[in-house]
Scaffold this motif. Structure first.
Motif, PDB file in Angstrom:
ATOM      1  N   ASP A 134       0.832  -1.206   0.000  1.00 24.13           N
ATOM      2  CA  ASP A 134       0.000   0.000   0.000  1.00 24.13           C
ATOM      3  C   ASP A 134       0.865   1.254   0.000  1.00 24.13           C
ATOM      4  O   ASP A 134       0.552   2.228  -0.681  1.00 24.13           O
ATOM      5  N   LEU A 135       1.970   1.233   0.763  1.00 22.89           N
ATOM      6  CA  LEU A 135       2.898   2.361   0.743  1.00 22.89           C
ATOM      7  C   LEU A 135       3.462   2.565  -0.663  1.00 22.89           C
ATOM      8  O   LEU A 135       3.547   3.684  -1.162  1.00 22.89           O
ATOM      9  N   GLN A 136       3.828   1.469  -1.285  1.00 25.24           N
ATOM     10  CA  GLN A 136       4.373   1.522  -2.644  1.00 25.24           C
ATOM     11  C   GLN A 136       3.368   2.128  -3.616  1.00 25.24           C
ATOM     12  O   GLN A 136       3.713   2.995  -4.422  1.00 25.24           O
ATOM     13  N   LYS A 137       2.128   1.705  -3.532  1.00 26.98           N
ATOM     14  CA  LYS A 137       1.080   2.249  -4.418  1.00 26.98           C
ATOM     15  C   LYS A 137       0.904   3.748  -4.200  1.00 26.98           C
ATOM     16  O   LYS A 137       0.749   4.509  -5.158  1.00 26.98           O
ATOM     17  N   GLN A 138       0.942   4.183  -2.934  1.00 25.96           N
ATOM     18  CA  GLN A 138       0.797   5.607  -2.633  1.00 25.96           C
ATOM     19  C   GLN A 138       1.941   6.418  -3.240  1.00 25.96           C
ATOM     20  O   GLN A 138       1.710   7.480  -3.835  1.00 25.96           O
ATOM     21  N   LEU A 139       3.155   5.928  -3.109  1.00 24.03           N
ATOM     22  CA  LEU A 139       4.308   6.643  -3.659  1.00 24.03           C
ATOM     23  C   LEU A 139       4.255   6.695  -5.186  1.00 24.03           C
ATOM     24  O   LEU A 139       4.500   7.741  -5.791  1.00 24.03           O
ATOM     25  N   LYS A 140       3.928   5.579  -5.801  1.00 23.75           N
ATOM     26  CA  LYS A 140       3.838   5.546  -7.266  1.00 23.75           C
ATOM     27  C   LYS A 140       2.740   6.477  -7.763  1.00 23.75           C
ATOM     28  O   LYS A 140       2.907   7.153  -8.785  1.00 23.75           O
ATOM     29  N   ALA A 141       1.634   6.560  -7.031  1.00 19.91           N
ATOM     30  CA  ALA A 141       0.536   7.453  -7.416  1.00 19.91           C
ATOM     31  C   ALA A 141       0.956   8.914  -7.338  1.00 19.91           C
ATOM     32  O   ALA A 141       0.390   9.774  -8.028  1.00 19.91           O
ATOM     33  N   GLN A 142       1.973   9.204  -6.519  1.00 18.98           N
ATOM     34  CA  GLN A 142       2.489  10.566  -6.394  1.00 18.98           C
ATOM     35  C   GLN A 142       3.644  10.837  -7.365  1.00 18.98           C
ATOM     36  O   GLN A 142       4.289  11.875  -7.303  1.00 18.98           O
ATOM     37  N   GLY A 143       3.902   9.878  -8.257  1.00 12.11           N
ATOM     38  CA  GLY A 143       4.935  10.067  -9.268  1.00 12.11           C
ATOM     39  C   GLY A 143       6.342   9.716  -8.830  1.00 12.11           C
ATOM     40  O   GLY A 143       7.303  10.037  -9.527  1.00 12.11           O
ATOM     41  N   ILE A 144       6.492   9.038  -7.699  1.00 10.72           N
ATOM     42  CA  ILE A 144       7.816   8.640  -7.222  1.00 10.72           C
ATOM     43  C   ILE A 144       8.272   7.412  -8.011  1.00 10.72           C
ATOM     44  O   ILE A 144       7.538   6.433  -8.137  1.00 10.72           O
ATOM     45  N   THR A 145       9.495   7.465  -8.527  1.00  6.72           N
ATOM     46  CA  THR A 145      10.080   6.337  -9.246  1.00  6.72           C
ATOM     47  C   THR A 145      10.777   5.422  -8.250  1.00  6.72           C
ATOM     48  O   THR A 145      11.559   5.878  -7.418  1.00  6.72           O
ATOM     49  N   LEU A 146      10.497   4.133  -8.339  1.00  6.72           N
ATOM     50  CA  LEU A 146      11.115   3.150  -7.454  1.00  6.72           C
ATOM     51  C   LEU A 146      12.213   2.412  -8.219  1.00  6.72           C
ATOM     52  O   LEU A 146      12.050   2.087  -9.395  1.00  6.72           O
ATOM     53  N   ASP A 147      13.320   2.146  -7.531  1.00  2.00           N
ATOM     54  CA  ASP A 147      14.424   1.399  -8.128  1.00  2.00           C
ATOM     55  C   ASP A 147      14.201  -0.105  -8.032  1.00  2.00           C
ATOM     56  O   ASP A 147      14.713  -0.871  -8.839  1.00  2.00           O
TER      57      ASP A 147
END
Length: 123
Positions: A81-94
């Motif tokens: 859920d944290l990951q989904k929230q960050l991705k929804a805010q445009g954060i790129t994950l490595d």
């Protein structure tokens, strides 16, 4: 957004020298295995991970579901859920957690200065 317990994971050259140094600063071994080149050290609520030969850089680490003593919290936001929230805010994950999985997982990202951030859920 609550990411869980915070610690710093340090890339150290000599685990025994680092252990001795941080013991001088009032830290004590909380977990880990020096023979495997990693230790977790605490001083009150301050937590440091010492890792020899495991990482290229120091890493900011968050552990969803844990308090500062690595004890399970009654409620917490799952890493997916944290990951989904960050991705929804445009954060790129490595590195991404498998959103179809349950239980332990992790993801990684970098701050604007290139500092690695590990979000690592053990539950």
């Amino acid at each position: 957004m609550h990411l869980g317990n915070f610690s710093v994971s340090l890339n150290v050259k000599d685990i025994q020298a680092s252990k001795q140094f941080y013991e001088t600063l009032g830290f004590s071994v909380f977990g880990g295995d020096a023979s495997q080149n990693w230790l977790i050290m605490k001083n009150g609520d301050a937590t440091l991970g010492l890792f020899q030969g495991m990482f290229d850089k120091n890493i900011l680490t968050f552990n969803p579901g844990w308090n500062s003593n690595a004890e399970k919290l009654d409620t917490f936001t799952d890493i997916r859920d944290l990951q989904k929230q960050l991705k929804a805010q445009g954060i790129t994950l490595d590195l991404e957690a498998d959103e179809q999985s349950t239980g332990p997982a992790s993801f990684m990202l970098k701050d604007p200065d290139g500092n690695p951030i590990l979000v690592d859920q053990h539950l």
